[in-house]
Scaffold this motif. Structure first.
Motif, mmCIF file in Angstrom:
data_model
loop_
_atom_site.group_PDB
_atom_site.id
_atom_site.type_symbol
_atom_site.label_atom_id
_atom_site.label_comp_id
_atom_site.label_asym_id
_atom_site.label_seq_id
_atom_site.Cartn_x
_atom_site.Cartn_y
_atom_site.Cartn_z
ATOM 1 N N ARG A 180 -10.404 -10.474 7.299
ATOM 2 C CA ARG A 180 -11.109 -11.179 6.224
ATOM 3 C C ARG A 180 -10.486 -12.539 5.897
ATOM 4 O O ARG A 180 -10.982 -13.236 5.009
ATOM 5 N N ASP A 184 2.588 -5.982 -3.461
ATOM 6 C CA ASP A 184 1.767 -7.050 -4.016
ATOM 7 C C ASP A 184 2.493 -7.731 -5.169
ATOM 8 O O ASP A 184 2.506 -8.966 -5.267
ATOM 9 N N SER A 193 2.044 4.608 1.360
ATOM 10 C CA SER A 193 2.074 5.177 2.702
ATOM 11 C C SER A 193 2.080 6.693 2.617
ATOM 12 O O SER A 193 2.990 7.291 2.027
ATOM 13 N N TRP A 207 0.834 -1.197 0.000
ATOM 14 C CA TRP A 207 0.000 0.000 0.000
ATOM 15 C C TRP A 207 0.877 1.259 0.000
ATOM 16 O O TRP A 207 1.962 1.275 0.563
ATOM 17 N N LYS A 212 -2.048 -13.501 1.890
ATOM 18 C CA LYS A 212 -2.488 -13.537 0.493
ATOM 19 C C LYS A 212 -2.353 -14.936 -0.092
ATOM 20 O O LYS A 212 -3.208 -15.374 -0.866
ATOM 21 N N SER A 227 -7.426 -5.060 8.098
ATOM 22 C CA SER A 227 -8.634 -5.470 7.375
ATOM 23 C C SER A 227 -8.414 -6.802 6.670
ATOM 24 O O SER A 227 -9.293 -7.667 6.648
ATOM 25 N N MET A 228 -7.220 -6.969 6.101
ATOM 26 C CA MET A 228 -6.895 -8.218 5.423
ATOM 27 C C MET A 228 -6.907 -9.381 6.408
ATOM 28 O O MET A 228 -7.403 -10.476 6.103
ATOM 29 N N SER A 276 -0.284 0.849 6.941
ATOM 30 C CA SER A 276 -1.679 0.973 6.496
ATOM 31 C C SER A 276 -2.579 0.105 7.353
ATOM 32 O O SER A 276 -2.217 -1.036 7.692
ATOM 33 N N ASP A 277 -3.764 0.609 7.668
ATOM 34 C CA ASP A 277 -4.756 -0.194 8.370
ATOM 35 C C ASP A 277 -5.291 -1.317 7.491
ATOM 36 O O ASP A 277 -5.966 -2.225 7.987
ATOM 37 N N SER A 278 -4.966 -1.282 6.207
ATOM 38 C CA SER A 278 -5.443 -2.318 5.296
ATOM 39 C C SER A 278 -4.943 -3.697 5.702
ATOM 40 O O SER A 278 -5.605 -4.711 5.438
ATOM 41 N N TYR A 327 1.909 -10.218 4.972
ATOM 42 C CA TYR A 327 1.048 -10.033 3.793
ATOM 43 C C TYR A 327 1.121 -11.252 2.889
ATOM 44 O O TYR A 327 0.092 -11.745 2.399
#
Length: 311
Positions: A226, A154, A144, A142, A199, A222-223, A217-219, A195
């Motif tokens: 989920r 990614d 920053s 992500w 993933k 979230s990942m 990142s707060d992502s 990550y």
């Protein structure tokens, strides 16, 4: 300059790669680990005899660039016919050799040699160099806002899972399943290791997450929320009580809580430690490496086929 005793490793690698190396993504010559021109004048090489440069310019098609890649083979690789788990690591120049490290090395080869002498089955380590001017770009999926970098993580993880790992599995005696495939790193390398495991849980079944830069990142939280609870990679977290960025310590606990709520079982699928004297430094990660490695691969035969989703 060749490392003393490295000639047998050259033969091992030649036998492992053989004619398949020709025309492959890593067709550059295999050279024994030696001194990096940038720092060799300051420090002698400390790489052991089973450490080598797998390639000086391994293609990274997902990123449109190349990178130096190191490999460590267990002491008995040449004399056995067994398959071995593989641990993929970042910041490769800091893993094995003091002459290439900045600021210091983890001594991964010495640690694994000692464990092997004490009865550990052994593991292959593949360590990919970072590009200092692109490190945060490649190790963060992500962008920053704090540092105005990131966003290529990614693609970097895709390179590891889709290019480097298949290449290794085709040419070396590896345990290719998730139980035999780990990933590990510190700081930004800790973030990208987590990550990668989230993933690609069917690829990276173990992840060592040292002093992770979860602030990016707060992502990432979230990942984790989920994540599929039926497929849980084994995760080892460690940060230091004296990290200069206390946010790292707070975020580690936040991530542990997030993963536990998502279905990870603390002590079984998930380990977290916070040594009070630990700092954001190579000496700390070097000290914690053996315990992390042992825990990550301690739950059975890493070469056994997956038994199905864990409930």
């Amino acid at each position: 300059m060749a490392t003393p005793g490295a000639t047998p490793l050259r033969r091992i690698l030649a036998a492992a790669l053989g004619a398949a190396l020709l025309g492959s993504p890593a067709a550059a010559q295999l050279t024994v680990a030696g001194r990096d021109s940038g720092v060799a004048a300051r420090r002698p090489s400390t790489a052991g005899p089973t450490v080598s440069l797998l390639d000086t310019a391994f293609p990274m098609p997902q990123l449109g660039r190349t990178r130096r890649v190191w490999i460590y083979l267990p002491p008995d690789y040449a004399t056995s016919d067994r398959a071995y788990p593989v641990l993929y690591m970042h910041d490769g120049r800091n893993m094995f050799d003091d002459s290439t490290s900045d600021p210091a090395e983890w001594r991964v080869d010495e640690a694994l040699d000692s464990l092997h002498a004490a009865g550990d089955r052994g593991a292959i380590v593949v360590a990919v160099d970072n590009a200092p001017w692109r490190r945060i770009y490649e190790y963060s999926p992500w962008w920053s806002r704090q540092v105005h970098q990131g966003g290529q993580g990614d693609a970097y993880v895709d390179f590891l899972a889709q290019t480097l790992k298949p290449w290794m599995d085709q040419r070396f005696r590896t345990c290719p399943g998730p139980g035999g495939t780990g990933i590990m790193g510190s700081s930004m390398g800790g973030l990208i290791s987590l990550y990668a495991a989230l993933k690609y849980p069917h690829v990276f079944g173990r992840a060592g997450v040292f002093s992770p830069s979860l602030w990016v990142s707060d992502s990432v939280f979230s990942m984790a929320r989920r994540a599929n609870p039926a497929v849980r990679p084994r995760l080892y977290f460690v940060s230091g009580g004296r990290e200069s960025q206390r946010l790292i310590v707070r975020n580690q606990q936040r991530m542990i809580d997030t993963l536990a709520a998502a279905g990870w079982r603390v002590g079984t699928d998930l380990h977290a430690s916070l040594p009070e004297d630990g700092r954001h430094a190579e000496w700390f990660w070097r000290r914690e490496f053996p315990a992390a490695y042992r825990w990550l691969f301690a739950d059975g035969d890493p070469c056994a086929a997956p038994a199905g989703p864990r409930r």
